[in-house]
Design an enzyme around this catalytic site. Sequence first.
Site, short mmCIF file in Angstrom:
data_model
loop_
_atom_site.label_atom_id
_atom_site.label_comp_id
_atom_site.label_asym_id
_atom_site.label_seq_id
_atom_site.Cartn_x
_atom_site.Cartn_y
_atom_site.Cartn_z
N CYS A 1 -2.63 -2.60 7.34
CA CYS A 1 -2.20 -2.46 8.72
C CYS A 1 -2.53 -1.03 9.20
O CYS A 1 -2.85 -0.17 8.37
CB CYS A 1 -0.70 -2.74 8.85
SG CYS A 1 0.37 -1.41 8.25
N GLU B 1 0.83 -1.20 0.00
CA GLU B 1 0.00 0.00 0.00
C GLU B 1 0.86 1.25 0.00
O GLU B 1 0.57 2.23 -0.70
CB GLU B 1 -0.91 0.04 1.24
CG GLU B 1 -1.83 -1.15 1.39
CD GLU B 1 -1.27 -2.25 2.29
OE1 GLU B 1 -2.06 -2.84 3.05
OE2 GLU B 1 -0.06 -2.54 2.21
#
Length: 164
Positions: free
Chosen positions: A119, A96
């Site tokens: 996360c 990401e």
Amino acid sequence: MILGRTSGDSNAMGENRRISKDEYFMNIAREVARRSTCTRRQIGAIIVSEVGEIKSTGYNGNPRGMPHCSETECIRDSLGIPSGTMMETCTAVHAEQNALIQAGTNARNGTMYVTIVPCPICARMIINAQIRRVVYLGDYSDKRGLELLKQVGIEIAQLDLDEG
């Protein structure tokens, strides 16, 4: 919300149906994940504009110029660190994060497709990049990232790609 295949996946003539945009982009994210150099888990992410243009891709692995764990060894494995803990020990950049870095301001109002739950660190970056929607595939033991995304109103969907 879980999106994915339904019982009506083919038409009356037995032909294959056209896959949804979410399935299409998630399949690309899964292919991007195959470039990962992480020995623990291969993650892929893509950012798509509001009109369906791919703006960037990213996979997890060490920063440019550093040896990859696939070439040396995983520091987390050598220290016996369980998955989902002490992430700061790892030298890798998350999928990401790499997708956001490459997209720059082109990420704004887009959708991120990622092969696993983001996360908490990635979730904060997604929020600041002004991503409006996150579609993920696999679960992860740490759901705090999802909670952060929900807290600020980012649309979240889990995609179920039934291979059968």
